[in-house]
Scaffold this active site. Structure first.
Site, mmCIF file in Angstrom:
data_model
loop_
_atom_site.group_PDB
_atom_site.id
_atom_site.type_symbol
_atom_site.label_atom_id
_atom_site.label_comp_id
_atom_site.label_asym_id
_atom_site.label_seq_id
_atom_site.Cartn_x
_atom_site.Cartn_y
_atom_site.Cartn_z
ATOM 1 N N HIS A 203 0.806 -1.232 0.000
ATOM 2 C CA HIS A 203 0.000 0.000 0.000
ATOM 3 C C HIS A 203 0.832 1.273 0.000
ATOM 4 O O HIS A 203 0.276 2.366 0.042
ATOM 5 C CB HIS A 203 -0.939 0.022 1.208
ATOM 6 C CG HIS A 203 -0.217 0.203 2.516
ATOM 7 N ND1 HIS A 203 0.379 -0.840 3.158
ATOM 8 C CD2 HIS A 203 0.021 1.294 3.262
ATOM 9 C CE1 HIS A 203 0.953 -0.398 4.264
ATOM 10 N NE2 HIS A 203 0.759 0.894 4.347
HETATM 11 N N1 UDP Z 1 -2.260 -5.751 9.415
HETATM 12 C C1 UDP Z 1 -3.515 -6.227 9.764
HETATM 13 N N2 UDP Z 1 -4.355 -6.658 8.767
HETATM 14 C C2 UDP Z 1 -3.999 -6.651 7.451
HETATM 15 C C3 UDP Z 1 -2.710 -6.167 7.109
HETATM 16 C C4 UDP Z 1 -1.870 -5.722 8.113
HETATM 17 O O1 UDP Z 1 -3.865 -6.269 10.938
HETATM 18 O O2 UDP Z 1 -4.797 -7.048 6.597
HETATM 19 C C5 UDP Z 1 -1.385 -5.263 10.491
HETATM 20 C C6 UDP Z 1 -0.022 -5.894 10.529
HETATM 21 O O3 UDP Z 1 -0.053 -7.072 11.301
HETATM 22 C C7 UDP Z 1 0.827 -4.811 11.153
HETATM 23 C C8 UDP Z 1 0.154 -3.542 10.704
HETATM 24 O O4 UDP Z 1 -1.138 -3.891 10.244
HETATM 25 O O5 UDP Z 1 0.773 -4.896 12.559
HETATM 26 C C9 UDP Z 1 0.947 -2.859 9.616
HETATM 27 O O6 UDP Z 1 0.243 -1.779 9.157
HETATM 28 P P1 UDP Z 1 0.520 -1.102 7.762
HETATM 29 O O7 UDP Z 1 1.116 -2.090 6.837
HETATM 30 O O8 UDP Z 1 -0.744 -0.434 7.371
HETATM 31 O O9 UDP Z 1 1.517 0.063 8.127
HETATM 32 P P2 UDP Z 1 3.106 0.217 8.174
HETATM 33 O O10 UDP Z 1 3.624 -0.781 9.182
HETATM 34 O O11 UDP Z 1 3.633 -0.002 6.815
HETATM 35 O O12 UDP Z 1 3.306 1.611 8.620
#
Ligand code: UDP
Length: 362
Positions: A203
Site C-alpha cells: 500500500h
Molecule cells: N495488518 C492487519 N491486517 C492486514 C494487514 C496488516 O492487521 O490485513 C497489520 C499488521 O499485522 C501490522 C500492521 O497492520 O501490525 C501494519 O500496518 P501497515 O502495513 O498499514 O503500516 P506500516 O507498518 O507499513 O506503517
C-alpha cells in the site's frame, strides 16, 4: 499528568494498544483519533480486538493531499491543545497524524514524546521519511525501537533525549503470535494450506500511486510460484480499479484476494505462510519475529537489522529478485533486535521522567 496521544491509522492503533493501558495506570490520557484511517477494517477492528480504549476525541479528517490533510489536522489540534492543556503529547511512527500531533504540540510548547523515533530509510521521496525526521526534531523525548535508530538520531544531532526502549509493536506481536500460531484453521478459511502459500501486502504510495509501478506489482504477483493471499488495502484497491488492473489481478491463477483483515487473523496467516511479500514496515518486523522469511517490495527499509540477519530481502518490484529470494535457504540465527516485549513499560517510565522533579516523590 495529562498526556495527549494523537493516532490516526492502522499501525498507530496497534502501537497505542501496547502503551495506552499502562500509561493510564499513572496518567490521564486523552486519545485523539484524527480520522486518517476511517474505514472500519483499518480502524474500529483494532480498538475492539486489541483493547485500545475508545478515542476521547474524533477529528474526522481524511482524504486530500498530504499537505491539506496536515493543515486541517493542525487547525483542529491547536484549539484542542489549548482546551485540554496537556503536560505531554505522544505520537507514534511516521504518518500525517504523527507530524500533525508533533507540530501542534511543539508550537504550543507541550513536551513531545515520539515513539519509534530515529527510523530512517534515507529516502526523502517517501512522505513517511519526511514525517519521521520532522517529528524527531520537534521531540523532547525520543523513544527508539533499536540501537541503530538511536545512532541515526545522534548522527543528526537531534535535540531531544534519546532512549532505546524496544519496539512497542513487538510487544503486541509477542503477546498475540502464540495464539495466532494455534489458529491452524486460518489458512483453510481462505482455501489455503499452512506452509504452502505466500502472504502479500502492498500500500505504500511509491508502489501503488504511479501507474507503471502498480502494473509492475501486478506483473510480479502473476509470476509468483505459490498461491498468494492478498488482503488488499483500500488505497491499493482504489488505485487498481482506477488503472483497470483489478480484474486482471483477480484473474491471476494463484491469487486469493481478501479485504484488510483483523490483527489476529492476519497474524495467524503470517505465522503459517511460507513467506511474506510486503512494503509495510510493521509486517517486515512481524515476519522476522514469527521466523517467516520476508521479501520487501521496496529498495530500502528502516528495519535494516532484518535484512542484515538474512531474514528479509529488498527486491523493489523486480520479479526475478523476488523469485530468487523466495528460493534462498533460511538463516539459522534470529537475534532479538527489537526488544523483549516490554517496550511499553519502558516508554511509560521514560514519560514519567518528563514530570517536574518534585512530582516523582511518592
Ligand atoms: N495488518 C492487519 N491486517 C492486514 C494487514 C496488516 O492487521 O490485513 C497489520 C499488521 O499485522 C501490522 C500492521 O497492520 O501490525 C501494519 O500496518 P501497515 O502495513 O498499514 O503500516 P506500516 O507498518 O507499513 O506503517
Amino acid at each position: 499528568m495529562r498526556v495527549l496521544t494523537v493516532v490516526g491509522n492502522r499501525p498507530q492503533f496497534i502501537k497505542a494498544a501496547a502503551v495506552s493501558g499502562r500509561l493510564r495506570v499513572e496518567h490521564e490520557e486523552v486519545l485523539v483519533h484524527t480520522g486518517q484511517h476511517h474505514d472500519d477494517r483499518l480502524s474500529r477492528v483494532f480498538f475492539s480486538e486489541l483493547g485500545l480504549p475508545a478515542p476521547d476525541r474524533q477529528l474526522a479528517i481524511a482524504g486530500g493531499s498530504n499537505t491539506s490533510q496536515l493543515a486541517r489536522m493542525l487547525a483542529a489540534l491547536e484549539p484542542l491543545i489549548a482546551e485540554l492543556d496537556p503536560q505531554a503529547a505522544l505520537v507514534y511512527g511516521d504518518t500525517n497524524s504523527t507530524l500533525a500531533g508533533a507540530l501542534a504540540a511543539a508550537q504550543a510548547r507541550v513536551p513531545l514524546v515520539h515513539v519509534e523515533a530515529g527510523m530512517r530509510s534515507f529516502d526523502r521521496a517517501m512522505p513517511e521519511e519526511l514525517n519521521r525526521v520532522l517529528a524527531d526534531h520537534a521531540s523532547e523525548l525520543l523513544l527508539c525501537s533499536s540501537e541503530i535508530a538511536a545512532q541515526n538520531l545522534r548522527a543528526e544531532s537531534a535535540a531531544g533525549r534519546v532512549e532505546v526502549v524496544g519496539d512497542v509493536m513487538v510487544d503486541v506481536a509477542l503477546r498475540w503470535q502464540p495464539a495466532a500460531r494455534r489458529l491452524r484453521s486460518a489458512p483453510a478459511a481462505h482455501g489455503l494450506s499452512a506452509g504452502s502459500y505466500l502472504l502479500l501486502t502492498a500500500h505504500r504510495a511509491g508502489n501503488v500511486d504511479p501507474p507503471e509501478r502498480l502494473l509492475a506489482l501486478v506483473e510480479l504477483v502473476e509470476r509468483l510460484p505459490d498461491p498468494v493471499l492478498f488482503p488488499v488495502h483500500p488505497r491499493t484497491r482504489a488505485r487498481l480499479e482506477r488503472a483497470s488492473l483489478w480484474g486482471r489481478l483477480a484473474r491471476a491463477r494463484q491469487i486469493h484476494l481478501a479485504p484488510p483483515l483483523g490483527y489476529v487473523e492476519f497474524a495467524a496467516l503470517l505465522c503459517h505462510a511460507r513467506a511474506v511479500l510486503t512494503d509495510s514496515g510493521g509486517v517486515q518486523k512481524e515476519a522476522y519475529l514469527a521466523g517467516v522469511p520476508c521479501v520487501t517490495l521496496r529498495a530500502a527499509t528502516e528495519w535494516v537489522e532484518t535484512v542484515r540477519s538474512g531474514w528479509n530481502t529488498l527486491v523493489d518490484l523486480d520479479p526475478d529478485a523476488a523469485l530468487a529470494a523466495l528460493a534462498s535457504p533460511l538463516p539459522r540465527e534470529r537475534p532479538e533486535w527489537y526488544g523483549d516485549g516490554h517496550a511499553a513499560e519502558r516508554c511509560v517510565s521514560a514519560i514519567r521522567s518528563l514530570l517536574p522533579a518534585h512530582a516523582h516523590a511518592p
